[in-house]
Write a protein that holds these residues in place. Structure first.
Motif, PDB file in Angstrom:
ATOM      1  N   LEU A 282       0.836  -1.198   0.000  1.00  0.00           N
ATOM      2  CA  LEU A 282       0.000   0.000   0.000  1.00  0.00           C
ATOM      3  C   LEU A 282       0.874   1.252   0.000  1.00  0.00           C
ATOM      4  N   ASN A 283       2.177   1.107   0.379  1.00  0.00           N
ATOM      5  CA  ASN A 283       3.109   2.229   0.448  1.00  0.00           C
ATOM      6  C   ASN A 283       2.578   3.368   1.301  1.00  0.00           C
ATOM      7  N   LEU A 284       2.113   3.031   2.488  1.00  0.00           N
ATOM      8  CA  LEU A 284       1.551   4.059   3.345  1.00  0.00           C
ATOM      9  C   LEU A 284       2.666   4.893   3.960  1.00  0.00           C
ATOM     10  N   GLU A 285       2.385   6.180   4.162  1.00  0.00           N
ATOM     11  CA  GLU A 285       3.329   7.014   4.900  1.00  0.00           C
ATOM     12  C   GLU A 285       3.164   6.735   6.384  1.00  0.00           C
ATOM     13  N   GLU A 286       4.005   7.367   7.178  1.00  0.00           N
ATOM     14  CA  GLU A 286       4.029   7.001   8.584  1.00  0.00           C
ATOM     15  C   GLU A 286       2.714   7.280   9.306  1.00  0.00           C
ATOM     16  N   ASP A 287       2.032   8.343   8.872  1.00  0.00           N
ATOM     17  CA  ASP A 287       0.777   8.689   9.549  1.00  0.00           C
ATOM     18  C   ASP A 287      -0.386   7.842   9.032  1.00  0.00           C
ATOM     19  N   GLY A 288      -0.095   6.995   8.056  1.00  0.00           N
ATOM     20  CA  GLY A 288      -1.175   6.253   7.413  1.00  0.00           C
ATOM     21  C   GLY A 288      -1.672   5.085   8.251  1.00  0.00           C
ATOM     22  N   GLU A 289      -2.825   4.580   7.858  1.00  0.00           N
ATOM     23  CA  GLU A 289      -3.402   3.443   8.571  1.00  0.00           C
ATOM     24  C   GLU A 289      -4.064   2.531   7.550  1.00  0.00           C
ATOM     25  N   ALA A 290      -3.801   1.246   7.668  1.00  0.00           N
ATOM     26  CA  ALA A 290      -4.470   0.300   6.773  1.00  0.00           C
ATOM     27  C   ALA A 290      -5.879   0.071   7.312  1.00  0.00           C
ATOM     28  N   ILE A 291      -6.881   0.484   6.552  1.00  0.00           N
ATOM     29  CA  ILE A 291      -8.255   0.349   7.054  1.00  0.00           C
ATOM     30  C   ILE A 291      -8.755  -1.070   6.819  1.00  0.00           C
ATOM     31  N   MET A 292      -8.623  -1.505   5.581  1.00  0.00           N
ATOM     32  CA  MET A 292      -9.000  -2.892   5.297  1.00  0.00           C
ATOM     33  C   MET A 292      -7.736  -3.701   5.132  1.00  0.00           C
ATOM     34  N   ASN A 293      -7.649  -4.764   5.898  1.00  0.00           N
ATOM     35  CA  ASN A 293      -6.379  -5.469   5.989  1.00  0.00           C
ATOM     36  C   ASN A 293      -6.470  -6.888   5.456  1.00  0.00           C
ATOM     37  N   GLY A 294      -7.073  -7.057   4.302  1.00  0.00           N
ATOM     38  CA  GLY A 294      -7.157  -8.388   3.722  1.00  0.00           C
ATOM     39  C   GLY A 294      -7.838  -9.363   4.655  1.00  0.00           C
ATOM     40  N   ALA A 295      -7.157 -10.503   4.887  1.00  0.00           N
ATOM     41  CA  ALA A 295      -7.757 -11.549   5.709  1.00  0.00           C
ATOM     42  C   ALA A 295      -7.905 -11.122   7.164  1.00  0.00           C
ATOM     43  N   LYS A 296      -7.165 -10.065   7.571  1.00  0.00           N
ATOM     44  CA  LYS A 296      -7.312  -9.598   8.952  1.00  0.00           C
ATOM     45  C   LYS A 296      -8.518  -8.691   9.092  1.00  0.00           C
ATOM     46  N   GLY A 297      -9.098  -8.293   7.983  1.00  0.00           N
ATOM     47  CA  GLY A 297     -10.339  -7.534   8.011  1.00  0.00           C
ATOM     48  C   GLY A 297     -10.181  -6.117   8.501  1.00  0.00           C
ATOM     49  N   ILE A 298     -11.275  -5.583   9.044  1.00  0.00           N
ATOM     50  CA  ILE A 298     -11.281  -4.219   9.572  1.00  0.00           C
ATOM     51  C   ILE A 298     -11.215  -4.321  11.087  1.00  0.00           C
ATOM     52  N   MET A 299     -10.286  -3.553  11.665  1.00  0.00           N
ATOM     53  CA  MET A 299     -10.118  -3.674  13.118  1.00  0.00           C
ATOM     54  C   MET A 299     -10.600  -2.423  13.831  1.00  0.00           C
ATOM     55  N   ARG A 300     -10.873  -2.577  15.119  1.00  0.00           N
ATOM     56  CA  ARG A 300     -11.280  -1.473  16.004  1.00  0.00           C
ATOM     57  C   ARG A 300     -12.436  -0.659  15.429  1.00  0.00           C
ATOM     58  N   ILE A 301     -13.515  -1.317  15.154  1.00  0.00           N
ATOM     59  CA  ILE A 301     -14.725  -0.631  14.696  1.00  0.00           C
ATOM     60  C   ILE A 301     -15.512  -0.229  15.940  1.00  0.00           C
ATOM     61  N   PRO A 302     -16.008   1.013  15.986  1.00  0.00           N
ATOM     62  CA  PRO A 302     -16.806   1.394  17.153  1.00  0.00           C
ATOM     63  C   PRO A 302     -18.048   0.519  17.272  1.00  0.00           C
TER      64      PRO A 302
END
Lengths: 293, 362
Positions: free
Chosen positions: B173-193
């Motif tokens: 995804l080449n995210l910068e340091e402040d970035g966050e992977a929202i959808m993480n493939g097989a790990k799914g979406i984490m920390r949903i309210p």
């Protein structure tokens, strides 16, 4: 060379699918129902061989024969208890009952054998064949799988063409009421179909567990669904169709896994099925559905 | 007096009274449970089951529209739940720190989830509804599995430069340091309210029931049932088969999407596994529909509630509960559908009923 070895792996997996799909397609052709529990009979066959061979130290060939007998009896009993009373009922009701049987077998296996994944020791002790100076290796299981699939296919075709029971099956699948009027024992024919299908499932179970040596109560579920897909792919109700569908599906799955993405293998398999059905909705060798008002 | 009489005549009309009784039942159940919760009688285990009960009920009502009224067997409805769950959870994650009112955000997420599931249903419906019977069933199954598998390879991340998309892994995804992977493939979406609540679930269930009852009792609904009963005859009286089939299928998918939204906001981590969005779930919902009665929305809700609670209440027999559940399933199917048992029941029970009626007449 790697392409060739992938192709051979595909053929091997496809042969297993084909043997399972034969069971699906025969039952569908004759009893006009989807036997969802078929995949779980495979798992039962695997456990019987595992327990006899690894647990009791029984001769591999004898334990395979025992598995075939157990599965055949199981198939007939399932048909008698769960499906026969529903003959003539809504097809959805039969499908749900089959799903219930499938759940039953999985959970019974879970209780009897535990949920842990067992390491299955291959039944066949055949040395791998090395061709082209060792560049191409074919395992013994692969050879046996492909050969047994072809033998089973030819045997079934001969059985249906040459024997009286086979002709009775053909008649029941064409028109059950007319066959009954002609003196065909429909109940017996359907039982025989389930017996053959379940016996084949036992063989498929042994081959599957030998090629992919793990065994758990859910082992049969996914191959079952894929084999059903293969049966639909080839045209459900048709024996050569099940064979072609199974082989094609196995090759597509292995090729997709190797050359495209291992995670997307299932997507590719099901995607191909959808495309085929949209182009030819009754499968490769299926008969067109006639409609009357 | 006149008002009472009018009310009585309304109740006699089954098309009107049936939905009313169902709504009343749901609301009553809600009130009873609220009282039980405030009285501290309900165990934590049962409280945790309340939202799943709503999820399964909604999904079963939606599927019943497809199976019971459209007459097409879909064993891929979990796929639509999956679409609803992931699109809405994705939206919620994206707007989490935007300072938006939580309720408003959830409502928008709900609409997005439902619309995406409806779109998926529409797109899948176009090819699928050309097929019939078992072929249709297997293709819906195939689509359900495809959706689930695709979700497991999608990676979406966000950083100061915007969104990044990949189908390989989170590193690409080449995210910068402040970035966050929202959808993480097989790990799914984490920390949903955690935003699904029993109250929201009940409201959604009531809305789904309302939509289905209104649809079924309308001109459109009668057209859909005509297609189910005889496709060719319906076509010959001028009913646009494709349009009505697609409509029913899309609405059914949208309702499944609503159930998915509820599911997505009920757990902190949302992952697509064969257990929650695979064909097992589709079949589970189908079982609710069939045991509740095809074409009977109230039955779907009751079946979903009973069959979800039953295994939990039988926990004393923990190891055997799934086995017993499957046996109950088989026996109930045989009891309800076997021609011989139906004939037996007619002879022994219906007979008495008729005699009683005759006596009353005499």
């Amino acid at each position: 060379m790697s392409f060739l070895s992938n192709l051979i792996n595909g053929l091997s997996l496809g042969s297993i699918y084909a043997i399972i799909a034969l069971g699906y397609t025969m039952v569908y052709g004759i009893a006009k129902m989807l036997n969802f529990a078929h995949g779980d009979v495979i798992m039962v066959g695997g456990y019987v061989v595992f327990n006899l061979m690894t647990g009791q130290g029984m001769n591999p060939l004898l334990s395979v024969i025992a598995a075939i007998i157990v599965c055949t009896v199981l198939g007939v009993v399932i048909e008698k208890i769960a499906y026969k009373p529903l003959r003539g009922a809504n097809s959805l009701a039969v499908l749900i009952t089959a799903i219930g049987v499938s759940y039953f077998l999985q959970n019974a296996a879970l209780l009897l054998f535990g949920s842990d994944v067992k390491a299955f020791v291959s039944v066949f002790n055949v040395k791998p064949f090395r061709l082209a100076g060792g560049a191409l290796t074919i395992t013994g299981v692969t050879v046996i799988t492909v050969i047994s699939c072809i033998v089973i296919m030819i045997g079934l075709m001969l059985f249906i063409k040459k024997t009286k029971s086979g002709q009775a099956m053909l008649a029941v699948s064409e028109d059950r009421a007319a066959a009954e009027l002609m003196g065909v024992n429909v109940n017996q024919t359907i039982s025989l179909t389930f017996a053959i299908g379940s016996g084949l499932a036992a063989i498929a179970g042994v081959l599957l567990c030998s090629a992919y040596p793990t065994l758990s109560p859910y082992t049969g579920a996914m191959p079952g669904i894929k084999a059903f897909t293969a049966a639909v792919f080839g045209g459900i109700g048709s024996i050569p169709g099940a064979f072609i569908g199974g082989i094609l599906l196995g090759v597509i799955e292995i090729m997709g896994k190797t050359y495209i993405s291992s995670q997307l293998a299932d997507v590719i398999v099901f995607g191909v099925l959808i495309v085929v059905l949209l182009v030819k909705p009754t499968g490769i060798l299926g008969q067109p559905i006639r409609e009357k008002v | 007096m006149a008002a009472v009489k009018k009310f009585q005549s309304i109740l006699k009309n089954k098309e009107v009274s049936r939905p009313l009784i169902t709504y009343a039942m749901v609301i009553l159940a809600y009130l009873i449970i609220q009282v039980l919760i405030s009285g501290g009688i309900l165990s934590n285990l049962l409280q945790g089951l309340l939202v799943p009960l709503c999820i399964y009920s909604i999904a079963a009502v939606g599927l019943n529209l497809c199976v019971g009224y459209l007459g097409e067997l879909s064993i891929g409805h979990a796929g639509f739940m999956c679409v609803g769950a992931f699109t809405s959870a994705f939206f919620t994650k994206c707007t989490m720190n935007s300072g938006m009112n939580e309720m408003v955000r959830f409502l928008i997420a709900l609409v997005i989830g439902i619309l995406c599931a409806a779109l998926a249903g529409y797109l899948i419906g176009i090819p699928v509804l050309r097929l019939r019977g078992d072929y249709l069933a297997i293709v819906t199954l195939a689509f359900g599995e495809i959706i689930m598998n695709l979700i497991n390879v999608v990676f979406i991340g966000r950083d100061s430069r915007g969104f990044h998309f990949s189908m390989k892994d989170s590193v690409s995804l080449n995210l910068e340091e402040d970035g966050e992977a929202i959808m993480n493939g097989a790990k799914g979406i984490m920390r949903i309210p955690h935003q699904s609540s029993f109250t929201i679930g009940i409201i959604l269930l009531l809305i789904s029931l309302f939509v289905c009852y209104q649809l079924v009792n309308s001109r459109t609904g009668r057209a859909i049932m005509a297609i189910r009963d005889n496709r060719i005859a319906a076509e010959s009286v001028g009913i646009d088969i494709t349009r009505f089939k697609l409509l029913a299928f899309t609405i059914s998918a949208a309702i499944a999407g609503a159930a998915g939204v509820l599911y997505g906001h009920n757990l902190a981590t949302l992952i697509a596994t064969p257990a929650n969005f695979g064909y097992n779930m589709s079949i589970m919902i189908l079982v609710f529909v069939i045991l509740g009665g095809m074409g009977n929305f109230r039955g779907s809700v009751i079946a979903a509630v009973v069959l979800t609670l039953l295994p939990e209440l039988l926990r004393g027999l923990s190891d055997y509960r799934m086995l017993m559940y499957s046996i109950i399933l088989i026996i109930m199917m045989l009891y309800n559908w076997s021609p011989k048992i139906i004939a037996f029941r007619e002879r022994h029970f219906r007979g008495k009923l008729h005699k009683k009626e005759e006596k009353e007449v005499a």
